[in-house]
Enzyme design. Structure first.
Site, mmCIF file in Angstrom:
data_model
loop_
_atom_site.group_PDB
_atom_site.id
_atom_site.type_symbol
_atom_site.label_atom_id
_atom_site.label_comp_id
_atom_site.label_asym_id
_atom_site.label_seq_id
_atom_site.Cartn_x
_atom_site.Cartn_y
_atom_site.Cartn_z
ATOM 1 N N GLU A 1 0.733 -1.192 0.118
ATOM 2 C CA GLU A 1 -0.124 -0.008 -0.050
ATOM 3 C C GLU A 1 0.727 1.193 -0.081
ATOM 4 O O GLU A 1 1.786 1.308 0.904
ATOM 5 C CB GLU A 1 -0.953 0.020 1.242
ATOM 6 C CG GLU A 1 -1.872 1.555 0.995
ATOM 7 C CD GLU A 1 -3.166 1.434 1.960
ATOM 8 O OE1 GLU A 1 -3.330 0.477 2.486
ATOM 9 O OE2 GLU A 1 -3.993 2.349 1.470
ATOM 10 N N THR B 1 -12.921 5.204 4.537
ATOM 11 C CA THR B 1 -12.041 5.798 5.259
ATOM 12 C C THR B 1 -12.514 7.259 5.577
ATOM 13 O O THR B 1 -13.526 7.840 5.018
ATOM 14 C CB THR B 1 -10.696 5.788 4.819
ATOM 15 O OG1 THR B 1 -10.723 6.562 3.338
ATOM 16 C CG2 THR B 1 -10.229 4.421 4.493
ATOM 17 N N ARG B 2 -11.798 8.073 6.456
ATOM 18 C CA ARG B 2 -11.943 9.577 6.717
ATOM 19 C C ARG B 2 -11.984 10.291 5.522
ATOM 20 O O ARG B 2 -12.999 11.366 5.260
ATOM 21 C CB ARG B 2 -10.902 9.913 7.476
ATOM 22 C CG ARG B 2 -11.054 11.310 8.055
ATOM 23 C CD ARG B 2 -10.017 11.676 9.404
ATOM 24 N NE ARG B 2 -8.565 11.313 8.941
ATOM 25 C CZ ARG B 2 -7.810 12.418 8.374
ATOM 26 N NH1 ARG B 2 -8.390 13.780 8.558
ATOM 27 N NH2 ARG B 2 -6.885 12.345 8.134
ATOM 28 N N LYS C 1 -4.709 22.469 -6.430
ATOM 29 C CA LYS C 1 -4.539 23.599 -7.336
ATOM 30 C C LYS C 1 -3.661 23.352 -8.577
ATOM 31 O O LYS C 1 -2.827 22.539 -8.717
ATOM 32 C CB LYS C 1 -3.769 24.379 -6.488
ATOM 33 C CG LYS C 1 -4.362 24.981 -5.332
ATOM 34 C CD LYS C 1 -3.554 26.078 -4.460
ATOM 35 C CE LYS C 1 -4.391 26.557 -3.257
ATOM 36 N NZ LYS C 1 -3.498 26.894 -2.076
ATOM 37 N N ASP D 1 -2.757 11.949 -2.129
ATOM 38 C CA ASP D 1 -2.974 13.454 -1.927
ATOM 39 C C ASP D 1 -3.311 14.120 -3.100
ATOM 40 O O ASP D 1 -2.552 13.954 -4.339
ATOM 41 C CB ASP D 1 -1.664 14.076 -1.461
ATOM 42 C CG ASP D 1 -1.342 13.703 -0.112
ATOM 43 O OD1 ASP D 1 -2.122 13.576 0.873
ATOM 44 O OD2 ASP D 1 -0.215 13.498 0.256
ATOM 45 N N GLU E 1 -12.836 9.215 2.475
ATOM 46 C CA GLU E 1 -13.926 8.886 1.706
ATOM 47 C C GLU E 1 -15.063 9.665 2.077
ATOM 48 O O GLU E 1 -16.007 10.293 1.676
ATOM 49 C CB GLU E 1 -14.159 7.436 1.561
ATOM 50 C CG GLU E 1 -15.436 7.126 1.020
ATOM 51 C CD GLU E 1 -15.590 5.680 0.456
ATOM 52 O OE1 GLU E 1 -14.770 4.986 0.579
ATOM 53 O OE2 GLU E 1 -16.516 5.291 -0.424
HETATM 54 C C1 LIG Z 1 -4.632 11.734 1.450
HETATM 55 S S1 LIG Z 1 -3.696 10.573 2.611
HETATM 56 C C2 LIG Z 1 -4.789 8.982 2.387
HETATM 57 C C3 LIG Z 1 -4.395 8.044 3.354
HETATM 58 C C4 LIG Z 1 -5.132 6.595 3.158
HETATM 59 N N1 LIG Z 1 -4.769 5.918 1.723
HETATM 60 C C5 LIG Z 1 -6.786 6.706 3.091
HETATM 61 O O1 LIG Z 1 -7.452 6.300 2.107
HETATM 62 O O2 LIG Z 1 -7.234 6.922 4.194
HETATM 63 C C6 LIG Z 1 -2.375 10.268 1.210
HETATM 64 C C7 LIG Z 1 -1.137 9.553 2.276
HETATM 65 O O3 LIG Z 1 -0.262 9.245 1.343
HETATM 66 C C8 LIG Z 1 1.025 9.715 1.867
HETATM 67 N N2 LIG Z 1 2.157 9.976 0.715
HETATM 68 C C9 LIG Z 1 1.834 11.046 -0.276
HETATM 69 N N3 LIG Z 1 3.009 10.654 -0.973
HETATM 70 C C10 LIG Z 1 3.726 9.593 -0.590
HETATM 71 C C11 LIG Z 1 4.887 9.087 -1.036
HETATM 72 N N4 LIG Z 1 5.666 9.376 -2.210
HETATM 73 N N5 LIG Z 1 5.244 7.858 -0.438
HETATM 74 C C12 LIG Z 1 4.697 7.475 0.714
HETATM 75 N N6 LIG Z 1 3.527 7.914 1.316
HETATM 76 C C13 LIG Z 1 2.975 9.053 0.310
HETATM 77 C C14 LIG Z 1 0.792 10.863 2.771
HETATM 78 O O4 LIG Z 1 1.514 11.229 3.662
HETATM 79 C C15 LIG Z 1 -0.750 10.513 3.191
HETATM 80 O O5 LIG Z 1 -0.597 9.741 4.304
#
Ligand SMILES: C[S@@+](CC[C@H](N)C(=O)[O-])C[C@H]1O[C@@H](n2cnc3c(N)ncnc32)[C@H](O)[C@@H]1O
Length: 236
Positions: free
Chosen positions: A71, A214-215, A150, A146, A217
């Site tokens: 993941e 999840t949060r 923008k 993420d 969603e």
């Molecule tokens: C918006 S959150 C979504 C978390 C989870 N997948 C969920 O659905 O609840 C995106 C996550 O991806 C991680 N992330 C972003 N870019 C990453 C990268 N290049 N390598 C590892 N994690 C990354 C961020 O730190 C964050 O915890």
């Protein structure tokens, strides 16, 4: 090439390192359980960059040969932990740059250990490109990456051509890449890119079997967004 001019040094990052402090309960769990669950990988300068020369011996880490699900960015780990509980015969490797997220995941393992789960605290783009053997992964999950909404930031979205190539490299033939997002433009971008990738075959927009709500969603649904699920298969 010296490590100073290595291309991973100048790459565009899909993340910013946010809020370093954890709630005390998560910090206690992190301190107690990180030696068991967080793999201590060699770094290449930056604290999020796995040394590109490093290879992870997955069978050695888990003490067995089993299908592997990776993941990317599990955040607080809802999908990851649900998956690892539901599939004890599958190993799960979580790649996450956000230490407080790992702390939160570990706080959930204090009472309920999961021997088939490990974390690497690192940038998944570099780790996946270099750390795992080609064709060694059964599934890659990228849920609610993420969004970088923008326009001037969109080049930072993790689903881009280089990352798609990286995921295809580690997926076994027939392996699945499962993605989800609540950002309409990001879903369209994923389809435009991945539908035409030589190594991927579009499978469906079905919700992934083990993906819980999840949060992220809930937050998207609350503001009226549609959730897009995308499933691709690695061509043989
Ligand atoms: C918006 S959150 C979504 C978390 C989870 N997948 C969920 O659905 O609840 C995106 C996550 O991806 C991680 N992330 C972003 N870019 C990453 C990268 N290049 N390598 C590892 N994690 C990354 C961020 O730190 C964050 O915890």
């Amino acid at each position: 090439m010296s490590s100073v001019d290595h291309p991973y040094r100048t790459r565009i990052r899909s993340f910013t390192r946010r809020g370093g402090r954890m709630p005390p309960r998560h910090q206690v769990a992190y301190d107690a359980l990180a030696p068991t669950y967080v793999i201590d990988v060699p770094r290449d300068g930056g604290s999020t960059t796995v040394d590109p020369a490093y290879s992870l011996d997955v069978a050695d880490v888990f003490g067995r040969q089993a299908p592997l699900i990776v993941e990317v960015g599990p955040g607080s780990g809802d999908a990851l932990i649900a998956g690892a509980k539901a599939l004890p015969d599958t190993d799960f490797l979580a790649l996450e740059v956000w230490q407080p997220g790992i702390g939160q995941c570990l706080s959930r393992l204090v009472e309920d250990p999961l021997p088939n789960l490990r974390f690497v605290e690192a940038d998944a783009e570099v780790a996946l490109a270099t750390m795992l053997p080609a064709g060694s992964v059964a599934e890659v999950w990228t849920y609610f990456p993420d969004p970088w909404p923008k326009r001037r930031q969109q080049h930072r979205r993790i689903v881009r051509p280089e990352f798609a190539d990286t995921v295809c490299r580690v997926l076994a033939p027939g392996g699945m890449w499962r993605l989800a997002t609540d950002i309409e433009g990001y879903a369209a971008h994923m389809r435009a890119l991945l539908d035409h990738h030589d190594s991927l075959e579009f499978v469906s927009t079905d919700r992934a079997p083990l993906r819980p709500v999840t949060r992220f969603e809930r937050r998207g649904v609350a503001v009226g967004r549609d959730i897009a699920d995308l499933n691709y298969r690695r061509r043989a």
